[in-house]
Write an enzyme that holds these catalytic residues in place. Structure first.
Site, PDB file in Angstrom:
ATOM      1  N   GLU A  10      -5.664  -8.063  -1.088  1.00 38.31           N
ATOM      2  CA  GLU A  10      -6.022  -7.928   0.329  1.00 38.31           C
ATOM      3  C   GLU A  10      -7.467  -7.482   0.384  1.00 38.31           C
ATOM      4  OE1 GLU A  10      -3.293  -5.961   3.034  1.00 38.31           O
ATOM      5  OE2 GLU A  10      -4.980  -5.248   4.255  1.00 38.31           O
TER       6      GLU A  10
ATOM      7  N   GLU B 247       0.800  -1.228   0.000  1.00 38.96           N
ATOM      8  CA  GLU B 247       0.000   0.000   0.000  1.00 38.96           C
ATOM      9  C   GLU B 247       0.832   1.277   0.000  1.00 38.96           C
ATOM     10  OE1 GLU B 247      -2.693  -0.485   3.267  1.00 38.96           O
ATOM     11  OE2 GLU B 247      -3.868  -2.024   2.237  1.00 38.96           O
TER      12      GLU B 247
END
Length: 600
Positions: A258, A182
Protein backbone atom coordinates in the site's frame (compact mmCIF):
# COMPACT_ATOMS: atom_id res chain seq x y z
CA UNK A 1 37.89 44.91 -10.53
CA UNK A 2 39.82 42.41 -8.46
CA UNK A 3 36.66 41.28 -6.66
CA UNK A 4 34.89 40.69 -9.99
CA UNK A 5 37.86 38.73 -11.28
CA UNK A 6 37.81 36.61 -8.13
CA UNK A 7 34.11 35.89 -8.68
CA UNK A 8 34.79 34.88 -12.29
CA UNK A 9 37.53 32.46 -11.24
CA UNK A 10 35.30 31.00 -8.50
CA UNK A 11 32.42 30.53 -10.97
CA UNK A 12 34.73 28.88 -13.51
CA UNK A 13 36.02 26.48 -10.87
CA UNK A 14 32.46 25.49 -9.95
CA UNK A 15 31.52 25.03 -13.60
CA UNK A 16 34.57 22.89 -14.33
CA UNK A 17 33.96 20.80 -11.21
CA UNK A 18 30.38 20.13 -12.25
CA UNK A 19 31.50 19.38 -15.82
CA UNK A 20 34.22 16.99 -14.68
CA UNK A 21 31.79 15.15 -12.40
CA UNK A 22 29.35 14.71 -15.27
CA UNK A 23 32.09 13.44 -17.57
CA UNK A 24 33.44 11.15 -14.87
CA UNK A 25 30.00 9.65 -14.45
CA UNK A 26 30.04 8.67 -18.12
CA UNK A 27 27.11 7.12 -19.96
CA UNK A 28 24.46 5.08 -18.19
CA UNK A 29 25.17 1.50 -19.25
CA UNK A 30 22.25 -0.87 -19.84
CA UNK A 31 23.13 -4.57 -20.03
CA UNK A 32 20.45 -7.28 -20.03
CA UNK A 33 22.95 -9.93 -18.92
CA UNK A 34 22.79 -8.33 -15.44
CA UNK A 35 19.30 -9.46 -14.48
CA UNK A 36 17.72 -8.50 -11.19
CA UNK A 37 14.48 -9.59 -9.53
CA UNK A 38 11.24 -10.47 -11.26
CA UNK A 39 8.83 -7.56 -11.70
CA UNK A 40 5.52 -8.21 -9.90
CA UNK A 41 3.49 -5.25 -11.14
CA UNK A 42 1.91 -1.90 -10.35
CA UNK A 43 -1.60 -1.82 -8.94
CA UNK A 44 -4.45 0.04 -7.32
CA UNK A 45 -6.47 -0.62 -4.17
CA UNK A 46 -10.26 -0.56 -3.89
CA UNK A 47 -11.28 -0.53 -0.26
CA UNK A 48 -9.86 0.42 3.05
CA UNK A 49 -12.57 1.33 2.96
CA UNK A 50 -15.57 1.65 0.74
CA UNK A 51 -13.67 3.93 -1.62
CA UNK A 52 -15.49 2.60 -4.71
CA UNK A 53 -19.00 2.64 -3.26
CA UNK A 54 -20.57 5.18 -5.66
CA UNK A 55 -19.02 3.78 -8.86
CA UNK A 56 -21.54 0.95 -9.46
CA UNK A 57 -24.33 3.55 -9.36
CA UNK A 58 -23.04 5.35 -12.46
CA UNK A 59 -24.92 4.92 -15.73
CA UNK A 60 -23.31 2.40 -18.05
CA UNK A 61 -21.50 4.76 -20.42
CA UNK A 62 -19.63 6.77 -17.78
CA UNK A 63 -19.06 3.69 -15.64
CA UNK A 64 -17.47 1.78 -18.52
CA UNK A 65 -15.28 4.75 -19.38
CA UNK A 66 -14.01 4.95 -15.80
CA UNK A 67 -13.23 1.24 -15.83
CA UNK A 68 -11.43 1.56 -19.16
CA UNK A 69 -9.19 4.32 -17.78
CA UNK A 70 -8.27 2.06 -14.87
CA UNK A 71 -7.92 -1.38 -16.44
CA UNK A 72 -7.94 -1.37 -20.24
CA UNK A 73 -4.45 -2.14 -21.61
CA UNK A 74 -2.69 0.64 -23.51
CA UNK A 75 -5.39 3.18 -22.70
CA UNK A 76 -4.95 4.67 -19.23
CA UNK A 77 -3.54 3.32 -15.97
CA UNK A 78 -3.57 -0.22 -17.45
CA UNK A 79 -3.27 -1.67 -13.96
CA UNK A 80 -1.49 -4.97 -13.45
CA UNK A 81 -2.78 -5.70 -9.91
CA UNK A 82 -6.19 -5.05 -8.37
CA UNK A 83 -6.25 -5.23 -4.59
CA UNK A 84 -9.66 -5.22 -2.89
CA UNK A 85 -11.00 -5.18 0.63
CA UNK A 86 -12.61 -8.32 1.98
CA UNK A 87 -15.59 -6.65 3.62
CA UNK A 88 -15.75 -7.02 7.38
CA UNK A 89 -18.90 -5.09 8.39
CA UNK A 90 -16.87 -2.33 10.06
CA UNK A 91 -15.68 1.20 9.29
CA UNK A 92 -12.34 0.99 7.51
CA UNK A 93 -11.61 4.63 6.50
CA UNK A 94 -14.33 5.98 4.19
CA UNK A 95 -17.05 3.53 5.07
CA UNK A 96 -18.02 -0.06 5.71
CA UNK A 97 -17.93 -2.91 3.22
CA UNK A 98 -20.36 -5.79 3.71
CA UNK A 99 -19.01 -9.15 4.75
CA UNK A 100 -19.80 -12.31 2.81
CA UNK A 101 -20.53 -13.98 6.18
CA UNK A 102 -22.43 -11.79 8.63
CA UNK A 103 -22.81 -14.90 10.78
CA UNK A 104 -21.09 -18.26 10.98
CA UNK A 105 -23.78 -20.17 9.08
CA UNK A 106 -24.62 -18.07 6.03
CA UNK A 107 -22.33 -17.41 3.06
CA UNK A 108 -23.69 -14.66 0.81
CA UNK A 109 -21.63 -14.15 -2.34
CA UNK A 110 -23.73 -11.26 -3.63
CA UNK A 111 -22.88 -8.61 -1.05
CA UNK A 112 -20.94 -5.47 -1.87
CA UNK A 113 -19.32 -4.50 -5.17
CA UNK A 114 -15.75 -5.82 -5.07
CA UNK A 115 -16.78 -9.04 -6.86
CA UNK A 116 -18.25 -6.91 -9.64
CA UNK A 117 -15.16 -4.71 -9.80
CA UNK A 118 -12.83 -7.69 -10.09
CA UNK A 119 -14.97 -9.10 -12.90
CA UNK A 120 -14.86 -5.81 -14.79
CA UNK A 121 -11.08 -5.62 -14.39
CA UNK A 122 -10.68 -9.17 -15.72
CA UNK A 123 -12.95 -8.42 -18.70
CA UNK A 124 -10.58 -5.66 -19.75
CA UNK A 125 -7.32 -7.32 -18.81
CA UNK A 126 -7.43 -11.11 -18.31
CA UNK A 127 -3.82 -10.99 -17.06
CA UNK A 128 -4.52 -8.68 -14.11
CA UNK A 129 -3.66 -10.17 -10.71
CA UNK A 130 -6.23 -10.16 -7.89
CA UNK A 131 -5.41 -9.58 -4.23
CA UNK A 132 -7.77 -9.70 -1.25
CA UNK A 133 -7.19 -8.28 2.24
CA UNK A 134 -9.40 -7.90 5.31
CA UNK A 135 -9.51 -4.64 7.27
CA UNK A 136 -12.04 -5.99 9.77
CA UNK A 137 -13.79 -9.23 10.63
CA UNK A 138 -17.32 -10.06 11.77
CA UNK A 139 -17.42 -10.48 15.53
CA UNK A 140 -18.37 -14.15 15.34
CA UNK A 141 -14.94 -15.27 14.08
CA UNK A 142 -13.47 -14.33 17.46
CA UNK A 143 -16.57 -15.39 19.40
CA UNK A 144 -16.77 -11.98 21.03
CA UNK A 145 -13.10 -11.85 22.05
CA UNK A 146 -12.14 -9.14 19.54
CA UNK A 147 -9.23 -11.33 18.41
CA UNK A 148 -9.41 -12.86 14.91
CA UNK A 149 -6.56 -15.25 15.74
CA UNK A 150 -7.99 -16.78 18.91
CA UNK A 151 -9.86 -19.40 16.90
CA UNK A 152 -7.56 -19.76 13.86
CA UNK A 153 -9.53 -22.47 12.06
CA UNK A 154 -12.67 -20.36 12.25
CA UNK A 155 -11.05 -17.24 10.80
CA UNK A 156 -9.23 -19.33 8.19
CA UNK A 157 -12.56 -20.82 7.11
CA UNK A 158 -13.98 -17.30 6.79
CA UNK A 159 -11.18 -16.19 4.43
CA UNK A 160 -11.15 -19.44 2.48
CA UNK A 161 -14.91 -19.09 1.87
CA UNK A 162 -14.21 -15.73 0.24
CA UNK A 163 -11.49 -17.17 -2.01
CA UNK A 164 -13.65 -20.19 -2.86
CA UNK A 165 -16.69 -18.02 -3.57
CA UNK A 166 -14.72 -15.79 -5.91
CA UNK A 167 -13.95 -18.87 -8.01
CA UNK A 168 -17.24 -20.76 -7.77
CA UNK A 169 -19.58 -17.80 -8.23
CA UNK A 170 -17.56 -15.46 -10.45
CA UNK A 171 -14.79 -17.54 -12.03
CA UNK A 172 -12.14 -15.40 -10.35
CA UNK A 173 -8.82 -16.82 -9.19
CA UNK A 174 -7.46 -14.92 -6.20
CA UNK A 175 -3.71 -14.66 -6.73
CA UNK A 176 -2.77 -13.07 -3.41
CA UNK A 177 -4.34 -13.04 0.05
CA UNK A 178 -3.36 -10.85 2.98
CA UNK A 179 -4.04 -11.32 6.69
CA UNK A 180 -5.25 -8.18 8.54
CA UNK A 181 -4.55 -4.69 7.25
CA UNK A 182 -2.00 -2.78 9.35
CA UNK A 183 -2.79 -4.79 12.45
CA UNK A 184 -1.14 -7.79 14.06
CA UNK A 185 -0.26 -11.01 12.31
CA UNK A 186 0.12 -14.42 13.92
CA UNK A 187 2.43 -17.31 13.10
CA UNK A 188 0.02 -20.08 14.04
CA UNK A 189 -2.88 -18.48 12.18
CA UNK A 190 -0.87 -17.97 8.98
CA UNK A 191 0.19 -21.62 9.04
CA UNK A 192 -3.41 -22.74 9.59
CA UNK A 193 -4.58 -20.47 6.77
CA UNK A 194 -1.96 -21.85 4.39
CA UNK A 195 -3.04 -25.41 5.19
CA UNK A 196 -6.73 -24.52 4.82
CA UNK A 197 -6.16 -22.91 1.42
CA UNK A 198 -4.25 -25.95 0.21
CA UNK A 199 -6.95 -28.33 1.40
CA UNK A 200 -9.58 -26.27 -0.42
CA UNK A 201 -7.60 -26.50 -3.66
CA UNK A 202 -6.18 -22.96 -3.59
CA UNK A 203 -2.52 -23.96 -3.65
CA UNK A 204 -1.65 -21.18 -6.11
CA UNK A 205 -3.03 -18.40 -3.89
CA UNK A 206 0.01 -16.73 -2.33
CA UNK A 207 0.01 -15.27 1.17
CA UNK A 208 1.19 -11.69 1.73
CA UNK A 209 2.30 -10.80 5.26
CA UNK A 210 1.58 -8.53 6.90
CA UNK A 211 0.46 -5.40 5.07
CA UNK A 212 2.03 -3.20 7.72
CA UNK A 213 5.48 -2.18 8.97
CA UNK A 214 8.85 -3.78 8.28
CA UNK A 215 9.04 -5.32 11.75
CA UNK A 216 7.41 -8.39 10.24
CA UNK A 217 10.74 -9.27 8.61
CA UNK A 218 12.41 -9.83 11.98
CA UNK A 219 9.43 -11.91 13.10
CA UNK A 220 9.77 -14.17 10.06
CA UNK A 221 13.53 -14.54 10.49
CA UNK A 222 12.98 -15.88 14.01
CA UNK A 223 10.26 -18.38 13.02
CA UNK A 224 11.02 -20.72 10.12
CA UNK A 225 7.57 -22.33 10.08
CA UNK A 226 6.00 -18.87 9.90
CA UNK A 227 8.34 -17.81 7.09
CA UNK A 228 7.73 -21.03 5.16
CA UNK A 229 3.99 -20.29 5.08
CA UNK A 230 4.56 -16.79 3.65
CA UNK A 231 5.15 -16.08 -0.04
CA UNK A 232 5.49 -12.28 -0.15
CA UNK A 233 6.44 -9.59 2.36
CA UNK A 234 4.08 -6.63 2.01
CA UNK A 235 4.91 -3.32 3.71
CA UNK A 236 2.94 -0.08 3.76
CA UNK A 237 4.34 3.37 2.98
CA UNK A 238 7.92 2.12 3.20
CA UNK A 239 10.68 4.58 3.96
CA UNK A 240 13.30 4.06 1.25
CA UNK A 241 15.97 5.26 3.66
CA UNK A 242 15.20 2.68 6.36
CA UNK A 243 17.14 -0.56 6.90
CA UNK A 244 15.58 -3.40 4.89
CA UNK A 245 18.41 -5.88 5.45
CA UNK A 246 16.22 -8.22 7.51
CA UNK A 247 13.62 -8.27 4.73
CA UNK A 248 16.26 -9.08 2.11
CA UNK A 249 17.60 -11.97 4.21
CA UNK A 250 14.24 -13.70 3.76
CA UNK A 251 14.85 -13.99 -0.01
CA UNK A 252 11.16 -13.37 -0.67
CA UNK A 253 9.56 -10.76 -2.93
CA UNK A 254 9.27 -7.43 -1.11
CA UNK A 255 6.33 -5.21 -2.05
CA UNK A 256 5.03 -1.76 -1.24
CA UNK A 257 1.60 -3.35 -0.84
CA UNK A 258 0.00 0.00 0.00
CA UNK A 259 1.46 3.30 -1.10
CA UNK A 260 0.77 6.99 -1.78
CA UNK A 261 -2.47 8.11 -0.01
CA UNK A 262 -1.55 11.47 -1.51
CA UNK A 263 -3.62 14.10 -3.25
CA UNK A 264 -4.72 13.25 -6.77
CA UNK A 265 -3.11 16.37 -8.28
CA UNK A 266 0.29 16.89 -9.93
CA UNK A 267 2.05 16.51 -6.57
CA UNK A 268 0.36 13.16 -6.06
CA UNK A 269 1.48 12.04 -9.51
CA UNK A 270 5.04 13.19 -8.73
CA UNK A 271 5.06 11.22 -5.48
CA UNK A 272 3.71 8.09 -7.15
CA UNK A 273 6.07 8.25 -10.12
CA UNK A 274 9.03 8.69 -7.80
CA UNK A 275 8.30 5.74 -5.50
CA UNK A 276 7.60 3.28 -8.32
CA UNK A 277 11.23 3.78 -9.32
CA UNK A 278 12.93 4.51 -5.99
CA UNK A 279 11.48 1.45 -4.28
CA UNK A 280 13.32 -0.78 -6.73
CA UNK A 281 16.53 1.23 -6.98
CA UNK A 282 17.00 1.70 -3.23
CA UNK A 283 15.37 -1.39 -1.73
CA UNK A 284 14.61 -3.97 -4.44
CA UNK A 285 10.83 -3.78 -4.04
CA UNK A 286 9.16 -5.41 -7.01
CA UNK A 287 5.54 -4.20 -6.77
CA UNK A 288 3.79 -0.99 -5.71
CA UNK A 289 0.05 -0.68 -5.06
CA UNK A 290 -1.61 2.71 -4.73
CA UNK A 291 -4.34 3.61 -2.26
CA UNK A 292 -6.77 4.36 -3.59
CA UNK A 293 -7.98 3.18 -6.95
CA UNK A 294 -11.02 5.36 -7.56
CA UNK A 295 -12.41 8.17 -5.42
CA UNK A 296 -16.08 7.23 -5.44
CA UNK A 297 -16.98 8.35 -1.93
CA UNK A 298 -18.71 11.43 -0.58
CA UNK A 299 -17.02 14.74 0.07
CA UNK A 300 -16.66 15.12 3.83
CA UNK A 301 -15.49 11.58 4.46
CA UNK A 302 -11.84 10.80 5.14
CA UNK A 303 -9.00 11.24 2.66
CA UNK A 304 -11.07 12.88 -0.04
CA UNK A 305 -9.24 13.54 -3.36
CA UNK A 306 -6.58 10.84 -2.93
CA UNK A 307 -7.35 8.64 -5.91
CA UNK A 308 -6.16 7.66 -9.38
CA UNK A 309 -9.52 8.75 -10.77
CA UNK A 310 -12.42 10.65 -9.17
CA UNK A 311 -16.05 9.62 -9.69
CA UNK A 312 -18.28 11.16 -7.03
CA UNK A 313 -21.31 12.16 -9.13
CA UNK A 314 -23.29 9.08 -10.17
CA UNK A 315 -26.31 11.33 -10.79
CA UNK A 316 -24.50 13.40 -13.45
CA UNK A 317 -22.06 10.83 -14.84
CA UNK A 318 -19.17 13.26 -14.40
CA UNK A 319 -15.72 11.93 -13.53
CA UNK A 320 -12.19 13.32 -13.49
CA UNK A 321 -9.08 11.68 -14.95
CA UNK A 322 -6.29 12.65 -12.57
CA UNK A 323 -2.57 13.04 -13.42
CA UNK A 324 -1.82 9.94 -11.35
CA UNK A 325 -3.36 7.87 -14.15
CA UNK A 326 -0.57 8.95 -16.51
CA UNK A 327 2.21 8.48 -13.96
CA UNK A 328 1.00 4.89 -13.66
CA UNK A 329 0.79 4.43 -17.44
CA UNK A 330 4.48 5.32 -17.78
CA UNK A 331 5.28 1.88 -16.36
CA UNK A 332 2.23 -0.35 -16.79
CA UNK A 333 1.70 0.20 -20.52
CA UNK A 334 5.27 -0.85 -21.32
CA UNK A 335 5.96 -3.74 -18.94
CA UNK A 336 4.40 -7.04 -17.96
CA UNK A 337 4.45 -9.03 -14.76
CA UNK A 338 7.23 -11.58 -15.15
CA UNK A 339 9.66 -9.21 -16.85
CA UNK A 340 12.98 -8.78 -15.07
CA UNK A 341 14.54 -5.69 -13.58
CA UNK A 342 18.13 -4.88 -14.43
CA UNK A 343 20.40 -4.36 -11.44
CA UNK A 344 21.82 -1.04 -10.33
CA UNK A 345 24.77 -0.05 -12.47
CA UNK A 346 23.52 -2.00 -15.49
CA UNK A 347 20.16 -0.39 -16.23
CA UNK A 348 18.89 0.94 -12.92
CA UNK A 349 20.21 3.42 -10.39
CA UNK A 350 20.30 7.03 -9.24
CA UNK A 351 20.76 9.84 -11.74
CA UNK A 352 23.93 11.95 -11.33
CA UNK A 353 21.96 15.12 -10.54
CA UNK A 354 19.14 13.58 -8.56
CA UNK A 355 16.35 11.22 -9.46
CA UNK A 356 16.08 7.56 -10.36
CA UNK A 357 15.93 5.28 -13.36
CA UNK A 358 14.95 1.64 -13.78
CA UNK A 359 14.98 -0.84 -16.64
CA UNK A 360 12.74 -3.84 -17.23
CA UNK A 361 13.47 -6.50 -19.88
CA UNK A 362 11.28 -9.19 -21.38
CA UNK A 363 13.13 -12.48 -20.81
CA UNK A 364 11.47 -14.05 -23.85
CA UNK A 365 12.21 -11.31 -26.42
CA UNK A 366 14.43 -8.30 -27.07
CA UNK A 367 11.86 -5.83 -25.71
CA UNK A 368 12.84 -3.51 -22.89
CA UNK A 369 11.59 -0.40 -21.13
CA UNK A 370 13.47 2.30 -19.23
CA UNK A 371 11.87 4.82 -16.91
CA UNK A 372 13.48 8.02 -15.64
CA UNK A 373 12.00 10.20 -12.90
CA UNK A 374 13.41 13.44 -11.48
CA UNK A 375 11.24 15.15 -8.86
CA UNK A 376 12.33 18.09 -6.70
CA UNK A 377 12.27 17.81 -2.92
CA UNK A 378 9.34 20.24 -2.75
CA UNK A 379 7.16 17.96 -4.87
CA UNK A 380 8.52 14.49 -4.14
CA UNK A 381 6.84 13.84 -0.80
CA UNK A 382 3.96 11.46 -0.45
CA UNK A 383 1.65 11.80 2.54
CA UNK A 384 4.10 9.58 4.41
CA UNK A 385 6.88 8.91 5.30
CA UNK A 386 9.02 12.02 5.75
CA UNK A 387 11.73 12.52 3.13
CA UNK A 388 15.25 13.72 3.88
CA UNK A 389 16.59 16.83 2.19
CA UNK A 390 18.04 16.29 -1.28
CA UNK A 391 18.82 18.26 -4.42
CA UNK A 392 17.80 17.75 -8.03
CA UNK A 393 18.66 19.68 -11.17
CA UNK A 394 18.10 19.20 -14.86
CA UNK A 395 20.68 17.25 -16.80
CA UNK A 396 21.57 15.62 -20.09
CA UNK A 397 22.38 11.93 -19.98
CA UNK A 398 23.80 9.52 -22.52
CA UNK A 399 22.59 5.95 -22.39
CA UNK A 400 24.84 3.20 -23.73
CA UNK A 401 22.94 0.05 -24.69
CA UNK A 402 25.18 -3.00 -24.44
CA UNK A 403 25.18 -5.47 -27.37
CA UNK A 404 22.97 -7.76 -25.27
CA UNK A 405 20.13 -5.21 -25.63
CA UNK A 406 20.04 -5.48 -29.46
CA UNK A 407 18.34 -2.09 -29.73
CA UNK A 408 16.40 -0.93 -32.79
CA UNK A 409 17.39 2.25 -34.61
CA UNK A 410 14.52 4.15 -33.00
CA UNK A 411 12.91 3.96 -29.56
CA UNK A 412 9.53 5.21 -28.36
CA UNK A 413 9.49 8.10 -25.87
CA UNK A 414 6.65 9.06 -23.50
CA UNK A 415 7.07 12.27 -21.51
CA UNK A 416 5.31 13.92 -18.56
CA UNK A 417 6.29 16.77 -16.30
CA UNK A 418 4.52 16.94 -12.95
CA UNK A 419 6.09 20.27 -11.97
CA UNK A 420 5.07 22.22 -15.09
CA UNK A 421 2.72 24.49 -13.19
CA UNK A 422 3.24 27.48 -15.47
CA UNK A 423 1.68 25.75 -18.44
CA UNK A 424 -2.02 26.05 -19.17
CA UNK A 425 -1.93 22.43 -20.33
CA UNK A 426 0.93 20.59 -18.59
CA UNK A 427 2.68 17.88 -20.61
CA UNK A 428 1.18 14.57 -19.55
CA UNK A 429 2.07 11.35 -21.36
CA UNK A 430 3.22 12.94 -24.61
CA UNK A 431 4.66 10.71 -27.32
CA UNK A 432 7.78 11.11 -29.48
CA UNK A 433 10.78 9.03 -30.55
CA UNK A 434 14.55 9.06 -30.07
CA UNK A 435 17.21 7.81 -32.48
CA UNK A 436 19.83 5.26 -31.45
CA UNK A 437 23.33 5.77 -32.93
CA UNK A 438 26.14 3.34 -32.22
CA UNK A 439 24.03 1.80 -29.46
CA UNK A 440 23.68 5.20 -27.75
CA UNK A 441 20.99 7.80 -27.31
CA UNK A 442 20.91 11.10 -25.43
CA UNK A 443 18.18 12.44 -23.22
CA UNK A 444 17.42 15.76 -21.56
CA UNK A 445 15.79 15.27 -18.14
CA UNK A 446 14.32 18.43 -16.58
CA UNK A 447 13.14 18.63 -12.99
CA UNK A 448 9.61 17.26 -12.64
CA UNK A 449 10.03 14.83 -15.52
CA UNK A 450 8.92 11.23 -15.84
CA UNK A 451 10.20 9.75 -19.11
CA UNK A 452 9.70 6.30 -20.56
CA UNK A 453 12.01 4.93 -23.28
CA UNK A 454 10.81 1.65 -24.75
CA UNK A 455 10.76 -0.76 -27.65
CA UNK A 456 7.01 -1.26 -27.09
CA UNK A 457 4.94 0.50 -29.76
CA UNK A 458 1.43 -0.18 -28.44
CA UNK A 459 1.22 2.57 -25.80
CA UNK A 460 -1.62 5.05 -26.02
CA UNK A 461 -3.21 8.00 -24.24
CA UNK A 462 -6.85 7.02 -24.26
CA UNK A 463 -9.68 9.52 -24.16
CA UNK A 464 -13.40 9.82 -24.69
CA UNK A 465 -15.06 12.59 -26.65
CA UNK A 466 -17.48 13.79 -24.02
CA UNK A 467 -17.36 13.60 -20.23
CA UNK A 468 -20.67 14.84 -18.76
CA UNK A 469 -20.35 18.23 -17.06
CA UNK A 470 -20.03 18.35 -13.31
CA UNK A 471 -23.13 18.84 -11.16
CA UNK A 472 -21.82 18.50 -7.60
CA UNK A 473 -25.09 19.16 -5.77
CA UNK A 474 -26.92 16.00 -4.81
CA UNK A 475 -30.19 16.00 -6.81
CA UNK A 476 -33.42 16.50 -4.92
CA UNK A 477 -36.11 15.22 -4.74
CA UNK A 478 -34.67 11.78 -4.01
CA UNK A 479 -37.08 8.86 -3.59
CA UNK A 480 -36.34 5.13 -3.41
CA UNK A 481 -38.54 2.28 -2.19
CA UNK A 482 -35.78 -0.28 -2.94
CA UNK A 483 -38.13 -2.62 -4.81
CA UNK A 484 -36.03 -2.58 -8.01
CA UNK A 485 -32.73 -3.38 -6.27
CA UNK A 486 -31.55 -7.00 -6.13
CA UNK A 487 -31.32 -8.77 -2.80
CA UNK A 488 -28.04 -8.45 -0.84
CA UNK A 489 -27.04 -5.31 -2.75
CA UNK A 490 -26.27 -1.85 -1.45
CA UNK A 491 -28.95 0.78 -1.88
CA UNK A 492 -28.46 3.36 -4.62
CA UNK A 493 -26.25 6.28 -3.52
CA UNK A 494 -26.07 5.14 0.10
CA UNK A 495 -22.64 4.83 1.73
CA UNK A 496 -22.53 2.69 4.88
CA UNK A 497 -20.30 4.05 7.65
CA UNK A 498 -20.94 1.83 10.68
CA UNK A 499 -22.60 -1.54 10.26
CA UNK A 500 -23.74 -2.91 6.89
CA UNK A 501 -27.01 -2.10 5.16
CA UNK A 502 -28.32 -4.38 2.40
CA UNK A 503 -31.51 -4.84 0.42
CA UNK A 504 -33.51 -7.86 1.60
CA UNK A 505 -37.14 -8.95 1.54
CA UNK A 506 -39.26 -8.54 4.64
CA UNK A 507 -41.92 -10.97 5.82
CA UNK A 508 -44.49 -9.35 3.51
CA UNK A 509 -42.27 -9.97 0.46
CA UNK A 510 -41.36 -6.31 -0.01
CA UNK A 511 -37.74 -5.25 -0.13
CA UNK A 512 -36.27 -2.90 2.44
CA UNK A 513 -32.87 -1.61 3.49
CA UNK A 514 -31.83 -3.82 6.38
CA UNK A 515 -28.96 -3.38 8.83
CA UNK A 516 -27.20 -6.76 8.89
CA UNK A 517 -24.67 -6.62 11.74
CA UNK A 518 -25.90 -8.10 15.01
CA UNK A 519 -22.59 -8.43 16.86
CA UNK A 520 -19.80 -5.89 17.24
CA UNK A 521 -17.18 -6.59 14.54
CA UNK A 522 -13.48 -7.00 15.13
CA UNK A 523 -12.91 -3.51 13.86
CA UNK A 524 -10.11 -1.60 12.23
CA UNK A 525 -10.90 2.03 13.04
CA UNK A 526 -14.29 1.64 14.74
CA UNK A 527 -16.13 -1.40 16.05
CA UNK A 528 -19.56 0.19 15.78
CA UNK A 529 -19.60 1.64 19.27
CA UNK A 530 -21.84 4.53 18.20
CA UNK A 531 -24.33 2.28 16.47
CA UNK A 532 -24.93 1.53 12.78
CA UNK A 533 -25.22 4.38 10.30
CA UNK A 534 -25.39 4.89 6.53
CA UNK A 535 -24.93 8.20 4.69
CA UNK A 536 -26.57 9.78 1.68
CA UNK A 537 -26.48 13.29 0.27
CA UNK A 538 -24.46 16.32 1.37
CA UNK A 539 -23.29 17.74 4.67
CA UNK A 540 -23.88 21.19 3.17
CA UNK A 541 -27.66 20.75 3.14
CA UNK A 542 -29.50 23.24 5.35
CA UNK A 543 -33.27 23.24 4.90
CA UNK A 544 -34.47 19.84 3.77
CA UNK A 545 -37.36 17.51 4.49
CA UNK A 546 -36.68 13.84 5.16
CA UNK A 547 -39.38 11.18 5.31
CA UNK A 548 -38.52 7.56 6.13
CA UNK A 549 -40.70 4.52 6.68
CA UNK A 550 -39.11 1.90 8.89
CA UNK A 551 -39.78 -1.11 11.05
CA UNK A 552 -37.97 -2.31 14.16
CA UNK A 553 -37.45 -6.07 13.83
CA UNK A 554 -38.49 -8.32 16.65
CA UNK A 555 -36.08 -10.63 18.43
CA UNK A 556 -35.10 -13.90 16.75
CA UNK A 557 -32.56 -16.66 17.24
CA UNK A 558 -29.96 -14.57 15.41
CA UNK A 559 -31.05 -11.05 16.26
CA UNK A 560 -31.79 -9.06 19.40
CA UNK A 561 -34.76 -6.70 19.24
CA UNK A 562 -33.89 -3.33 17.73
CA UNK A 563 -33.96 -0.39 20.13
CA UNK A 564 -34.43 2.52 17.73
CA UNK A 565 -34.37 3.89 14.22
CA UNK A 566 -32.79 7.32 13.71
CA UNK A 567 -32.54 9.98 11.03
CA UNK A 568 -29.76 12.56 11.20
CA UNK A 569 -28.94 15.70 9.23
CA UNK A 570 -25.57 17.38 8.74
CA UNK A 571 -23.93 14.39 10.39
CA UNK A 572 -20.39 13.23 9.75
CA UNK A 573 -19.39 9.67 9.01
CA UNK A 574 -18.92 8.60 12.63
CA UNK A 575 -22.00 10.12 14.33
CA UNK A 576 -19.76 12.72 15.99
CA UNK A 577 -21.60 15.82 14.75
CA UNK A 578 -25.13 16.49 13.61
CA UNK A 579 -28.79 16.67 14.55
CA UNK A 580 -30.41 13.26 15.07
CA UNK A 581 -34.06 12.29 15.50
CA UNK A 582 -34.75 8.78 16.81
CA UNK A 583 -37.89 6.71 17.22
CA UNK A 584 -37.30 4.36 20.12
CA UNK A 585 -39.00 1.03 20.55
CA UNK A 586 -41.00 2.22 23.57
CA UNK A 587 -40.87 6.01 23.15
CA UNK A 588 -42.57 8.10 20.49
CA UNK A 589 -39.52 10.19 19.58
CA UNK A 590 -36.16 11.35 20.83
CA UNK A 591 -34.02 14.18 19.49
CA UNK A 592 -30.34 14.81 20.14
CA UNK A 593 -27.76 17.29 18.93
CA UNK A 594 -24.49 15.41 18.64
CA UNK A 595 -21.22 17.33 18.95
CA UNK A 596 -17.78 15.87 19.34
CA UNK A 597 -15.21 17.13 21.81
CA UNK A 598 -13.25 18.52 18.87
CA UNK A 599 -16.26 20.57 17.71
CA UNK A 600 -18.08 21.76 20.87
Amino acid sequence: MSSNRGFAIFFLELYLAAWSQEVAAGPLVVDRTRLGNTFDGVGGLSGGGATSVLLPNYAETSRSEVLDYLFKPNFGASLQILKVEIGGDSQSTDGTESSHMHDSETVDLHTGYEWWLMQEAKKRNPDIKLYGLAWAFPGWVGEGSGDPFKFPKQTARYLVEWVTGAKSEYGLDIDYLGIWNERSSDSNFVQVLRKSLNEAGHTSTKLVVKDGDIGICNDLLKDKAYADAVDIVGVHYPNDFADFSACHQLAKPLWASEESSSYDDMNGAACWGRVINSHWVLNKMTASIMWNLVGAYYHGTNWYASSMLTSVEPWSGHYEVNPVIWATAHVTQFTKIGWRYLVNGSGSGELPRGGYFATWVDPSSTDFTMNFVKISRDHASCTRPHLPTFQTSEENVTVLLAPSMRPPAELEVWYSNFEAYGNAEPPLFQHSTVQVHNNKFSLHIPVGAMITITTIKTGGKGSFQHIPPSSPSFPLDYVDDFQSTDDSRNARWFADQIGSFEIHRAEDGKRSLRQMVTQLPIGWSDKGSRGPMTLIGMREWQDIKVQVSFRLPAASAKRSPADAACVGVRVDQMWQNGVVLCNLAHVDAYCDIVRSAEHP
